[in-house]
Scaffold this motif. Structure first.
Motif, PDB file in Angstrom:
ATOM      1  N   UNK A   1      -2.446  31.620  43.518  1.00 26.88           N
ATOM      2  CA  UNK A   1      -3.465  32.510  43.087  1.00 26.88           C
ATOM      3  C   UNK A   1      -3.393  33.012  40.945  1.00 26.88           C
ATOM      4  N   UNK A   2      -4.388  33.762  41.383  1.00 31.59           N
ATOM      5  CA  UNK A   2      -4.048  34.272  39.928  1.00 31.59           C
ATOM      6  C   UNK A   2      -2.926  35.189  39.366  1.00 31.59           C
TER       7      UNK A   2
ATOM      8  N   UNK B   1       1.606  42.071  41.420  1.00 36.28           N
ATOM      9  CA  UNK B   1       3.800  41.323  42.226  1.00 36.28           C
ATOM     10  C   UNK B   1       3.918  41.332  41.180  1.00 36.28           C
ATOM     11  N   UNK B   2       2.972  41.357  39.297  1.00 37.65           N
ATOM     12  CA  UNK B   2       4.336  40.432  38.247  1.00 37.65           C
ATOM     13  C   UNK B   2       3.913  42.162  37.417  1.00 37.65           C
ATOM     14  N   UNK B   3       2.699  43.441  37.735  1.00 33.20           N
ATOM     15  CA  UNK B   3       3.027  43.752  36.674  1.00 33.20           C
ATOM     16  C   UNK B   3       4.131  44.933  36.107  1.00 33.20           C
ATOM     17  N   UNK B   4       4.204  44.888  34.885  1.00 34.64           N
ATOM     18  CA  UNK B   4       5.729  45.564  34.640  1.00 34.64           C
ATOM     19  C   UNK B   4       6.831  44.565  34.118  1.00 34.64           C
TER      20      UNK B   4
ATOM     21  N   UNK C   1       5.210  27.092  42.124  1.00 34.49           N
ATOM     22  CA  UNK C   1       4.630  25.448  40.373  1.00 34.49           C
ATOM     23  C   UNK C   1       3.640  27.292  39.950  1.00 34.49           C
ATOM     24  N   UNK C   2       3.695  26.546  38.383  1.00 37.11           N
ATOM     25  CA  UNK C   2       2.901  27.784  37.659  1.00 37.11           C
ATOM     26  C   UNK C   2       2.028  26.775  37.111  1.00 37.11           C
TER      27      UNK C   2
ATOM     28  N   UNK D   1      -2.026  30.607  36.886  1.00 35.78           N
ATOM     29  CA  UNK D   1      -2.008  30.865  38.384  1.00 35.78           C
ATOM     30  C   UNK D   1      -1.000  30.100  38.808  1.00 35.78           C
ATOM     31  N   UNK D   2      -0.672  30.172  40.107  1.00 35.27           N
ATOM     32  CA  UNK D   2       1.056  29.677  40.303  1.00 35.27           C
ATOM     33  C   UNK D   2       0.576  29.510  42.073  1.00 35.27           C
TER      34      UNK D   2
END
Length: 115
Positions: free
Chosen positions: A46-47, A62-65, A92-93, A37-38
């Motif tokens: 969010x996941x 938003x992070x696919x690919x 922060x992750x 998550x971040x």
């Protein structure tokens, strides 16, 4: 229960890459789902990506690919390979381990992407 320790964050330029690690204090073989998550300043957590014990994955649109989640069972470690980073990935992750009765969180690692 399980303790989780994230590492690998830092400052990177847009377009760069980072690999985050999440070291677990026990075997992760039986953990139902592990995830990243971040949380950016002023925003809700969010996941980013999730990985089940069966190998299924889920990514935020938003992070696919660009991001890849993986696990190394022998090392009890969860990874997040991040490529083509954007300033909006700054956050922060946090690592999460979802077990039968409850979930566990690490303390997080800061990722900052400069434009």
């Amino acid at each position: 229960q399980v303790q989780l320790v994230e590492s690998g964050g830092g400052l990177v330029q847009a377009g760069g890459s980072l690999r985050l690690s999440c070291a677990a204090s026990r075997s992760i073989l039986s953990i139902n789902t592990m995830a990243w998550y971040r949380q950016a300043p002023g925003k809700q957590r969010e996941l980013v990506a999730a990985l089940t014990s069966g190998g299924s994955t889920k990514y935020a649109d938003s992070v696919k690919g660009r991001f890849t989640i993986s696990r190394h069972n022998a090392n009890n470690t969860l990874y997040l390979q991040m490529s083509s980073l954007k300033p909006e990935d700054t956050a922060v992750y946090y690592c999460n381990a979802q077990m039968i009765l409850r979930g566990y969180w690490g303390l997080g690692t800061q990722v900052t992407v400069s434009s």
